[in-house]
Design an enzyme around this catalytic site. Structure first.
Site, PDB file in Angstrom:
ATOM      1  N   ASP A  25       0.822  -1.196   0.000  1.00  0.00           N
ATOM      2  CA  ASP A  25       0.000   0.000   0.000  1.00  0.00           C
ATOM      3  C   ASP A  25       0.863   1.256   0.000  1.00  0.00           C
ATOM      4  OD1 ASP A  25      -2.131   1.755   0.177  1.00  0.00           O
ATOM      5  OD2 ASP A  25      -2.354   1.523   2.341  1.00  0.00           O
ATOM      6  N   ASP A  52      -1.790   5.235  -5.521  1.00  0.00           N
ATOM      7  CA  ASP A  52      -2.145   4.454  -4.337  1.00  0.00           C
ATOM      8  C   ASP A  52      -2.356   2.999  -4.741  1.00  0.00           C
ATOM      9  OD1 ASP A  52      -3.088   3.408  -2.004  1.00  0.00           O
ATOM     10  OD2 ASP A  52      -4.831   4.714  -1.821  1.00  0.00           O
TER      11      ASP A  52
END
Length: 365
Positions: free
Chosen positions: A100, A318
């Site tokens: 992430d 992201d």
């Protein structure tokens, strides 16, 4: 899993390794087999040759390179996330964590976790970290300087009754986790100067999750935790860089086909020809200056100010967010352009507020 601000579309980069020889023409290239046809090598030997070849691609000008395996795919109908395997504690135990770039901290499920899934539809074994069973583990107190690193992202909390440094994270999809920080060994293989150094380790601070909510509790795509690759000092990238083990940079390539996987290294991929785009400085996330969107070779009529970067806007890369999100001013012309471009045999329709296209074989979001 980072905040669901408007995000750009992630593009997988296919990396090729080539050697260019300059000479006068005409030129003759002589190719030789690395392993003569008359020779036979064991599978373990072939794997080692491939590993050394891979290491040559992962040279870095500052420090070593730590290489992680990548599993998962972008396809929400299959997995919808990318994850890797880490080894933590003494003796080392495996933990599968989602990659992430939208958050900063590494955390894994703790032995006392409430709501943590115990099985995964990804067919991976789930583990729980137990600080008491690892002799190299230690708790982080509120007075520890490392606790203050979490204050950069406003996630550290301190329990007055036990002086224990804790955290609380809330993600853009509504899920959340809380727990406390521990220090223990991260085990990895370092590639330095073309050689693979096995059984390396370094102490790092990471989260031990005692509570999970929302989608994190669902077993269909459950993992052991989240590997935050953000820019703050609590990230594993920053911690290893401060110890002089790796440079403060990482390289992440997402494979876009159904086989999934890709590349994840702490360090640089310096040999292939890669096109770079600058990051916007002084931003909490990895922001880019998105300038325009093309569909079918045509530039969409979108005011560039829509993509302007500020403290809460811009294009954020992201890897923890499955889909790309756009502001309405960019989304509407984008969808209109796609709808007018697709084949007449594809029927557009709305499903739960999302623009979908019905084909004879599957749904396309």
């Amino acid at each position: 899993m980072g905040p669901l601000f408007p995000a750009g579309i992630l593009i997988a980069v296919v990396v090729f390794h080539a050697t260019v020889v300059l000479s006068s023409f005409p030129a003759t290239l002589h190719l030789e087999r690395g392993v003569p046809a008359s020779h036979k090598l064991k599978l373990s030997q072939l794997k080692e040759r491939d590993r050394v070849r891979h290491s040559r691609m992962l040279q870095s000008s500052g420090g070593g390179v730590v290489d992680f395996p990548v599993q998962g795919t972008f396809d929400p109908f299959l997995v919808g996330l990318y994850y890797t395997r880490l080894q933590l504690g003494s003796p080392p135990r495996d933990f599968y964590v989602q990659i992430d770039t939208g958050s900063d901290v590494l955390w894994v499920s703790c032995s006392s976790c409430n709501g943590c899934p115990v099985s995964s539809g990804l067919h991976i074994p789930l583990n729980f970290f137990d600080p008491g069973s690892s002799p190299t583990a230690s708790l982080i107190s509120c007075s520890d300087q490392r606790c203050s690193l979490g204050l950069q992202s406003s996630d550290s909390v301190c329990a007055a009754q036990n002086n224990q440094c804790g955290y609380t994270f809330q993600y853009g999809d509504g899920s959340g986790t809380s727990g406390y920080y521990v220090s223990d060994l991260l085990h990895f293989d370092t590639i330095l100067g073309g050689s693979v150094m096995n059984n390396s380790s370094a102490p790092i601070v990471f989260g031990c999750s005692t509570l999970q909510t929302g989608d994190l509790t669902k077993p269909d795509r459950a993992v052991d935790g989240i590997f935050g690759f953000g820019q703050q000092d609590m990230s594993v990238i920053s911690q290893l860089a401060s110890q002089g083990i790796t440079p403060r940079v990482f390289s992440h390539c997402l494979k876009g086909d159904d086989s999934g996987g890709g590349i994840l290294v702490l360090g640089e991929i310096v040999e292939p020809n890669i096109v770079y785009t600058p990051l916007v400085p002084a931003q909490p996330h990895y922001n880019l200056n998105l300038q325009s969107i093309y569909v079918n070779g045509q530039t969409l009529a979108i005011d560039p100010s829509v993509f302007a970067t500020s403290s809460n806007q811009g294009t954020i890369i992201d890897s923890g967010t499955t889909l790309a999100y756009l502001t309405e001013a960019a989304y509407d012309p984008f969808i209109s352009a796609i709808t007018s471009t697709v084949s007449p045999s594809v029927s557009p329709y709305l499903s739960k507020g999302n623009q979908c296209y019905l084909t004879s074989s599957r749904f396309i979001f």
